[in-house]
Scaffold this active site. Structure first.
Site, PDB file in Angstrom:
ATOM      1  N   CYS A  18       6.599   5.367   8.684  1.00 14.99           N
ATOM      2  CA  CYS A  18       6.012   5.034   7.531  1.00 14.99           C
ATOM      3  C   CYS A  18       6.805   5.215   6.331  1.00 14.99           C
ATOM      4  CB  CYS A  18       4.667   6.166   7.563  1.00 14.99           C
ATOM      5  SG  CYS A  18       3.833   5.630   6.114  1.00 14.99           S
ATOM      6  N   LYS A  22       6.394   3.405  17.246  1.00 16.32           N
ATOM      7  CA  LYS A  22       6.633   2.303  16.241  1.00 16.32           C
ATOM      8  C   LYS A  22       7.434   2.250  15.430  1.00 16.32           C
ATOM      9  CE  LYS A  22       3.084   0.407  12.899  1.00 16.32           C
ATOM     10  NZ  LYS A  22       1.791   0.535  12.658  1.00 16.32           N
ATOM     11  N   GLY A  74      -3.590  -6.397  11.841  1.00 16.95           N
ATOM     12  CA  GLY A  74      -3.655  -5.282  10.519  1.00 16.95           C
ATOM     13  C   GLY A  74      -4.338  -5.703   9.468  1.00 16.95           C
ATOM     14  N   THR A  75      -3.851  -6.082   8.265  1.00 16.11           N
ATOM     15  CA  THR A  75      -4.322  -6.544   6.813  1.00 16.11           C
ATOM     16  C   THR A  75      -5.280  -7.472   7.268  1.00 16.11           C
ATOM     17  OG1 THR A  75      -2.039  -5.990   6.115  1.00 16.11           O
ATOM     18  CG2 THR A  75      -3.443  -7.241   4.637  1.00 16.11           C
ATOM     19  N   ASN A 132       6.258  -1.899  11.360  1.00 17.20           N
ATOM     20  CA  ASN A 132       5.542  -1.208  10.176  1.00 17.20           C
ATOM     21  C   ASN A 132       5.915  -1.896   9.147  1.00 17.20           C
ATOM     22  OD1 ASN A 132       3.969   0.724   8.848  1.00 17.20           O
ATOM     23  ND2 ASN A 132       4.484   2.369  10.257  1.00 17.20           N
ATOM     24  N   ASN A 157       0.898  -1.401  -0.181  1.00 20.08           N
ATOM     25  CA  ASN A 157      -0.134  -0.023  -0.029  1.00 20.08           C
ATOM     26  C   ASN A 157       0.976   1.202   0.035  1.00 20.08           C
ATOM     27  OD1 ASN A 157      -0.450   1.909   2.561  1.00 20.08           O
ATOM     28  ND2 ASN A 157       0.046  -0.097   3.084  1.00 20.08           N
ATOM     29  N   ALA A 158       0.524   2.119  -0.796  1.00 14.89           N
ATOM     30  CA  ALA A 158       0.872   3.493  -0.446  1.00 14.89           C
ATOM     31  C   ALA A 158      -0.172   4.383  -0.407  1.00 14.89           C
ATOM     32  CB  ALA A 158       1.552   3.811  -1.861  1.00 14.89           C
TER      33      ALA A 158
HETATM   34  C1  LIG Z   1      -3.660   0.125   4.288  1.00 18.32           C
HETATM   35  C2  LIG Z   1      -2.813   0.115   5.533  1.00 18.32           C
HETATM   36  C3  LIG Z   1      -2.490   1.628   6.024  1.00 18.32           C
HETATM   37  C4  LIG Z   1      -1.805   1.580   7.202  1.00 18.32           C
HETATM   38  N1  LIG Z   1      -1.674   2.738   7.586  1.00 18.32           N
HETATM   39  C5  LIG Z   1      -0.708   2.934   8.984  1.00 18.32           C
HETATM   40  C6  LIG Z   1      -0.889   4.283   9.556  1.00 18.32           C
HETATM   41  O1  LIG Z   1      -1.422   5.243   9.265  1.00 18.32           O
HETATM   42  N2  LIG Z   1       0.004   4.295  10.601  1.00 18.32           N
HETATM   43  C7  LIG Z   1       0.901   3.361  11.026  1.00 18.32           C
HETATM   44  O2  LIG Z   1       1.486   3.353  11.976  1.00 18.32           O
HETATM   45  N3  LIG Z   1       0.868   2.387  10.245  1.00 18.32           N
HETATM   46  C8  LIG Z   1       0.105   2.011   9.175  1.00 18.32           C
HETATM   47  N4  LIG Z   1      -0.040   0.801   8.559  1.00 18.32           N
HETATM   48  C9  LIG Z   1       0.908  -0.499   9.059  1.00 18.32           C
HETATM   49  C10 LIG Z   1       0.164  -1.243   9.902  1.00 18.32           C
HETATM   50  O3  LIG Z   1      -0.456  -0.649  11.100  1.00 18.32           O
HETATM   51  C11 LIG Z   1       0.967  -2.437  10.345  1.00 18.32           C
HETATM   52  O4  LIG Z   1       2.122  -1.982  11.080  1.00 18.32           O
HETATM   53  C12 LIG Z   1       1.507  -3.293   9.177  1.00 18.32           C
HETATM   54  O5  LIG Z   1       0.399  -3.399   8.447  1.00 18.32           O
HETATM   55  C13 LIG Z   1       1.713  -4.845   9.518  1.00 18.32           C
HETATM   56  O6  LIG Z   1       0.906  -5.480  10.076  1.00 18.32           O
HETATM   57  P1  LIG Z   1      -0.011  -6.669   9.134  1.00 18.32           P
HETATM   58  O7  LIG Z   1       0.865  -7.279   8.540  1.00 18.32           O
HETATM   59  O8  LIG Z   1      -0.730  -7.294  10.195  1.00 18.32           O
HETATM   60  O9  LIG Z   1      -1.014  -5.621   8.592  1.00 18.32           O
HETATM   61  C14 LIG Z   1      -0.764   0.711   7.729  1.00 18.32           C
HETATM   62  C15 LIG Z   1      -1.050  -0.601   6.896  1.00 18.32           C
HETATM   63  C16 LIG Z   1      -2.006  -0.853   5.924  1.00 18.32           C
HETATM   64  C17 LIG Z   1      -2.176  -2.185   5.142  1.00 18.32           C
END
Ligand SMILES: Cc1cc2nc3c(=O)[nH]c(=O)nc-3n(C[C@H](O)[C@H](O)[C@H](O)COP(=O)(O)O)c2cc1C
Ligand SMILES: Cc1cc2nc3c(=O)[nH]c(=O)nc-3n(C[C@H](O)[C@H](O)[C@H](O)COP(=O)(O)OP(=O)(O)OC[C@H]3O[C@@H](n4cnc5c(N)ncnc54)[C@H](O)[C@@H]3O)c2cc1C
Ligand code: FES
Lengths: 305, 264
Positions: free
Chosen positions: A134, A169, A269-270, A196, A73-74
């Site tokens: 991020c 984080k 998260g995801t 992250n 994602n971006a």
């Molecule tokens: C769509 C999306 C948006 C995210 N936005 C943020 C954010 O605003 N701030 C942040 O610290 N991490 C953000 N993350 C990272 C997640 O909080 C998490 O650290 C990362 O996705 C790894 O965990 P996962 O594999 O369970 O998703 C985002 C991840 C995704 C997929």
């Protein structure tokens, strides 16, 4: 053989969570959006979408692309900005009976301090998670997360601006995550959360261009879990403050791996984007596992090594 | 708005040729709540699979009693897995999601579909009075004009076009629309145009309506991770700056809200 009901509650510094499962920032909006799909009150907590001082429109599309067992994602930290957040989002969050963590992102050390000060005064959030990691924002964010001195400076600025517990984080996009972790601990962080997303990219071969408009994005989902787990293991053994594990957790078994590595809690998260009930399913899965294996507390599951 | 996430049995899977299928799922609560233009997220493959990881978005073709129908084309990994499902198999379905078409029975309605853009328009056509409804459907070739026959009972007039001339008028559906708009405007009526299809077609429809001062609603697609407003992945540029989120602001949007120049 039957065991007494295990105690799932955990402490993260001064925070008390009813269980070790939180929703990760950026995957649960500002909390209310998924209230009809998941029982938020059953969770240990939720980490809200990252907030900046000014509203951010986010990146142009395409913002997401699926990769094997992963999501790139971006989004570009699209958010309403702190003022609108406090005015419109925070009031309804006060009705939710769970730990509310606000995630912040600044473009300078001063901005991080300012955000923490504003949240501290607003009331209604129980902790601050500082996103120094991020990969999707050009100015700020990323640079703080890859340099121990800069990471410490941000931590200090936030700690000086708030009495709320501060969770920093961390980024996985570094050679030695323990160096950053130690620097942040020394600067006064109450806890760490990691990881992250991993910096990555994909190419659309038919269109002959990067799949994301931003070219690069952050990889999340089951694909990153072994990397995240390794970093949590290392960090737990390098610092004395609690560590919250994040990265690709899909099942109770995945979450237990992080808890055994020494994480005090985990964030989902995801997977909750795909299955809104994943978090509550994981909570009951952990409870069953603890009963079966005779664990009475979450911290008893930690592997001593 | 009540959204449900359930496991539901597949009732039937009809192969319409050209890689297009009609899927029926027994999901009473979703079927009863569904409105024309809304969509669902379908999980492809076994519950244990992480590849594909994300659910796939599909417009509701229509809902009838306890059953919900999807008209879809096999284009990749996810749709291939969905196409392999057989009656009795259980599929995870989340819906109904998003904002649907605004339904106006008082005006003359013109429905314009390109390719599988016919999918959500059928539900809309069923919800409108036959009288005063015109339907224009276009595709590359006759075989891809999926379920055009099904529209016949729901409209006063149905016009078809194909790029290769194998059925209906030879040419683009937007050319059909341009002529029809002129004729309708001559009668003194201001119609409401509802469109769905490939981006260039929908953009051309929006442009035609804009220059003629006709209201136009469009059903749009974007890459989605959640479909529920959580990830902010489904952004498209909003006219005047910023972004719209297709899964919550749409998928049906007032064409005037979309920045057609910067988009795609
Ligand atoms: C769509 C999306 C948006 C995210 N936005 C943020 C954010 O605003 N701030 C942040 O610290 N991490 C953000 N993350 C990272 C997640 O909080 C998490 O650290 C990362 O996705 C790894 O965990 P996962 O594999 O369970 O998703 C985002 C991840 C995704 C997929
Ligand atoms: C609101 C909405 C309604 C839709 N309604 C229909 C419908 O009624 N009938 C139908 O056939 N198709 C519809 N689509 C498109 C459908 O979602 C894609 O064709 C499908 O996701 C492709 O998945 P795949 O795994 O087979 O393809 P892959 O190419 O393997 O998919 C890879 C990734 O790209 C995404 N993707 C690919 N094409 C599209 C697309 N056109 N739009 C959005 N995401 C895409 C997938 O979700 C997936 O994340 C709709 C899309 C949206 C957003
Ligand atoms: S698809 Fe996640 S917000 Fe629209």
């Amino acid at each position: 053989m039957s065991h007494p009901r295990p105690d799932l509650s955990v402490a993260i510094g001064p925070l008390r969570l009813r269980n070790p499962i939180l929703l990760a920032s950026g995957t649960c909006g500002y909390g209310r959006e998924l209230a009809d799909l998941v029982d938020i009150g059953a969770l240990g907590g939720i980490v809200l979408k990252g907030i900046s001082l000014k509203p951010r429109p986010g990146n142009p599309p395409p913002r997401i692309v699926e990769t094997p067992s992963g999501l790139l994602n971006a989004i570009g930290l699209e958010n309403v900005g702190i003022d609108t957040f406090i005015e419109r989002k925070l009031p309804s969050l006060r009705e939710i009976d769970t730990c509310i963590v606000s995630n912040i992102l600044g473009e300078s050390v001063e901005e991080y301090g300012e955000l923490a000060r504003i949240l501290d005064m607003a009331g209604g959030v129980h902790a601050i998670e500082v996103n120094i990691s991020c990969p999707n924002v050009k100015a700020g964010g990323f640079a703080f997360g890859t340099d121990p001195a800069a990471a410490a400076e941000v931590t200090l600025a936030v700690k000086e601006s708030t009495c709320l517990p501060v969770i920093v984080k961390l980024s996985p996009n570094v050679t030695d995550i323990t160096a950053i972790a130690r620097a942040v601990e020394k600067a006064g962080a109450d806890a760490l959360s990691l990881v992250n997303t991993l910096f990555g990219m994909a190419i659309d071969i038919r269109r002959r261009r990067p799949a994301l408009a931003n070219v690069f994005g952050g990889l999340s989902g089951p694909a990153i879990r072994p990397v995240a787990l390794r970093m949590v293991w290392q960090t737990v053994r390098a610092v004395g403050i609690p560590v919250i594990g994040i990265g690709g957790i899909r099942t109770a078994g995945d979450a237990i791996e992080f808890l055994m590595a020494g994480a005090r809690a985990v964030q989902i998260g995801t997977i909750s984007l795909v299955n809104p009930r994943a978090s509550t399913e994981i909570i009951s899965g952990i409870e069953s596992f603890m009963r079966e294996e005779g664990f009475s507390r979450i911290t008893d599951m930690r592997i001593d090594r | 708005m009540k959204r449900l996430d359930i496991s539901a049995p597949v009732l039937s899977q009809q192969d319409l040729g050209h890689g297009i299928l009609l899927l029926a799922i027994l999901a009473p609560e979703i079927a009863k709540a569904a409105l024309p233009g809304q969509f669902c997220m379908l999980h492809a493959g076994s519950p244990e699979t992480t590849d594909p990881l994300l659910r796939r978005p599909f417009s509701i073709h229509y809902a009838d009693g306890d059953t919900i129908f999807f008209l879809y084309r096999v284009v990749g990994k996810g749709t291939r897995l969905i196409a392999a499902m057989r009656p009795g198999d259980v599929i995870r379905i989340l819906g109904p999601l998003g904002c649907g078409f605004s339904i106006s029975a008082e005006t003359k309605n013109i429905l314009v579909g390109g390719g599988l853009g016919t999918a959500p328009l059928f539900f809309l056509a069923r919800s409108l009075p036959r009288e005063g409804t015109t339907i224009m459907l276009g595709a590359k070739t006759s075989g891809e004009l999926a379920r055009a026959d099904a529209f016949l009972p729901h409209a006063e007039k149905v016009f078809l076009s194909t790029d290769d001339g194998s059925l209906g008028q030879h040419g683009l559906v937007t050319e059909l629309l341009a002529g029809h708009i002129q004729r309708t405007l001559c009668t003194g009526f201001l119609p409401l145009v509802s469109a769905c299809g490939p981006w260039p077609m929908v953009r051309a429809v929006a442009h035609l309506c804009h220059i003629n001062g006709i209201p136009c609603q469009v059903s749009l697609e974007a890459r989605m991770a959640c479909g529920t407003g959580l990830c902010l992945g489904c952004a498209i540029p909003r006219s005047g700056g910023g972004y719209l989120h297709v899964c919550t602001d749409g998928p049906v949007l007032d064409a005037a809200l979309v920045d057609w120049e910067t988009s795609q």
